[in-house]
Design a protein around this motif. Structure first.
Motif, PDB file in Angstrom:
ATOM      1  N   THR A 187       9.516   0.233 -10.595  1.00  0.00           N
ATOM      2  CA  THR A 187      10.621   0.941 -11.259  1.00  0.00           C
ATOM      3  C   THR A 187      11.968   0.680 -10.586  1.00  0.00           C
ATOM      4  N   ASP A 188      11.958   0.008  -9.432  1.00  0.00           N
ATOM      5  CA  ASP A 188      13.220  -0.393  -8.807  1.00  0.00           C
ATOM      6  C   ASP A 188      13.775  -1.678  -9.420  1.00  0.00           C
ATOM      7  N   VAL A 189      13.010  -2.269 -10.327  1.00  0.00           N
ATOM      8  CA  VAL A 189      13.512  -3.429 -11.080  1.00  0.00           C
ATOM      9  C   VAL A 189      14.181  -2.875 -12.334  1.00  0.00           C
ATOM     10  N   VAL A 228      10.636   6.223   5.521  1.00  0.00           N
ATOM     11  CA  VAL A 228       9.238   6.198   5.092  1.00  0.00           C
ATOM     12  C   VAL A 228       9.068   7.166   3.927  1.00  0.00           C
ATOM     13  N   ASP A 229       8.390   6.702   2.885  1.00  0.00           N
ATOM     14  CA  ASP A 229       8.179   7.532   1.692  1.00  0.00           C
ATOM     15  C   ASP A 229       6.961   8.425   1.909  1.00  0.00           C
ATOM     16  N   LYS A 230       7.242   9.676   2.276  1.00  0.00           N
ATOM     17  CA  LYS A 230       6.144  10.627   2.469  1.00  0.00           C
ATOM     18  C   LYS A 230       5.886  11.408   1.181  1.00  0.00           C
ATOM     19  N   GLY A 261      13.856  -2.537  -3.304  1.00  0.00           N
ATOM     20  CA  GLY A 261      13.068  -1.358  -3.629  1.00  0.00           C
ATOM     21  C   GLY A 261      11.608  -1.555  -3.259  1.00  0.00           C
ATOM     22  N   ASP A 262      10.819  -0.541  -3.519  1.00  0.00           N
ATOM     23  CA  ASP A 262       9.394  -0.653  -3.185  1.00  0.00           C
ATOM     24  C   ASP A 262       8.478  -0.262  -4.353  1.00  0.00           C
ATOM     25  N   LYS A 263       9.055  -0.148  -5.531  1.00  0.00           N
ATOM     26  CA  LYS A 263       8.245   0.149  -6.719  1.00  0.00           C
ATOM     27  C   LYS A 263       8.725  -0.732  -7.872  1.00  0.00           C
ATOM     28  N   LEU A 282      20.277  -0.178  -2.580  1.00  0.00           N
ATOM     29  CA  LEU A 282      19.049   0.176  -1.874  1.00  0.00           C
ATOM     30  C   LEU A 282      18.379   1.368  -2.524  1.00  0.00           C
ATOM     31  N   ASP A 283      17.091   1.240  -2.775  1.00  0.00           N
ATOM     32  CA  ASP A 283      16.275   2.412  -3.052  1.00  0.00           C
ATOM     33  C   ASP A 283      16.227   3.215  -1.748  1.00  0.00           C
ATOM     34  N   ARG A 284      15.980   4.511  -1.804  1.00  0.00           N
ATOM     35  CA  ARG A 284      15.954   5.293  -0.560  1.00  0.00           C
ATOM     36  C   ARG A 284      14.545   5.393   0.019  1.00  0.00           C
ATOM     37  N   ASP A 285      13.687   6.170  -0.623  1.00  0.00           N
ATOM     38  CA  ASP A 285      12.359   6.433  -0.061  1.00  0.00           C
ATOM     39  C   ASP A 285      11.502   5.166  -0.082  1.00  0.00           C
ATOM     40  N   GLY A 286      11.045   4.778   1.091  1.00  0.00           N
ATOM     41  CA  GLY A 286      10.268   3.550   1.213  1.00  0.00           C
ATOM     42  C   GLY A 286      11.112   2.385   1.686  1.00  0.00           C
ATOM     43  N   ILE A 287      12.448   2.543   1.637  1.00  0.00           N
ATOM     44  CA  ILE A 287      13.339   1.471   2.077  1.00  0.00           C
ATOM     45  C   ILE A 287      14.189   1.958   3.269  1.00  0.00           C
TER      46      ILE A 287
HETATM   47 MG   LIG Z   1      10.970   3.951  -3.170  1.00  0.00          MG
END
Ligand SMILES: [Mg+2]
Length: 176
Positions: A127-129, A16-18, A123-125, A8-13
């Motif tokens: 770059t998570d690939v 919430v990615d602030k 992930g949510d970017k 798991l990616d952290r921020d955004g997953i």
């Molecule tokens: Mg993220």
């Protein structure tokens, strides 16, 4: 016997990615992640967080801040009976550990004897690939449309884009 993992990616997953979150008070959980972790726990997938934290390199917060935050997040999850096995972060900008470079992924693979071909990443970017030079198989990757435009040249069989984390949760129910 090799382990399977849900990375798991952290921020955004998880939360919430602030932007450069490092304080517990700034954590707003994504509720759908609880079901996902529960499913992974039930199906004997290790759950491992892989997060870029360049805010450390930029001097915005420290490694201790990140350790303390991850401990609090972990405690919170344990109280919900949810288990994350490990948390990897990359503090540097120029590092093989910085996603999309695969350093953290390969360290986790080695540490826990993980079969990447039977594992998943959320992930949510783009770059998570993880980038792969062909010496390892990238885990199938789910990208969630959050605040970032997620496109990736490899969208297809091993990378897919989803509107919400809830949609990924439904997909995982059929896969894990
Ligand atoms: Mg993220």
């Amino acid at each position: 016997m090799k382990e399977k993992a849900l990375f798991l990616d952290r921020d955004g997953i998880l939360n919430v990615d602030k932007g450069y979150v490092y304080k517990w008070d700034d954590i707003i959980w994504n509720d759908d992640i609880f079901d996902i972790i529960k499913l992974a726990n039930e199906k004997d997938y290790l759950v491992i967080v892989l997060t870029n934290q360049s805010g450390i390199h930029k001097g915005m917060y420290t490694r201790d801040d990140v350790h303390i935050l991850h401990e609090k997040m972990n405690d919170f999850l344990i109280k919900k009976d949810l288990k994350i096995t490990d948390w990897f972060y990359c503090a540097e900008m120029d590092s093989m550990d910085r996603k999309p470079n695969p350093g953290m992924l390969l360290k986790a693979q080695l540490k826990y004897n993980i079969d990447l071909a039977k594992s998943y990443m959320i992930g949510d970017k783009a770059t998570d690939v993880f980038e792969t030079d062909g010496t390892f198989i990238r885990p199938r990757t789910f990208l969630v449309k959050g605040q970032y435009a997620v496109t990736h040249p490899d969208v297809g069989s091993t990378v897919s884009v989803h509107d919400t984390l809830g949609d990924v949760s439904k997909e995982l129910r059929n896969l894990l």
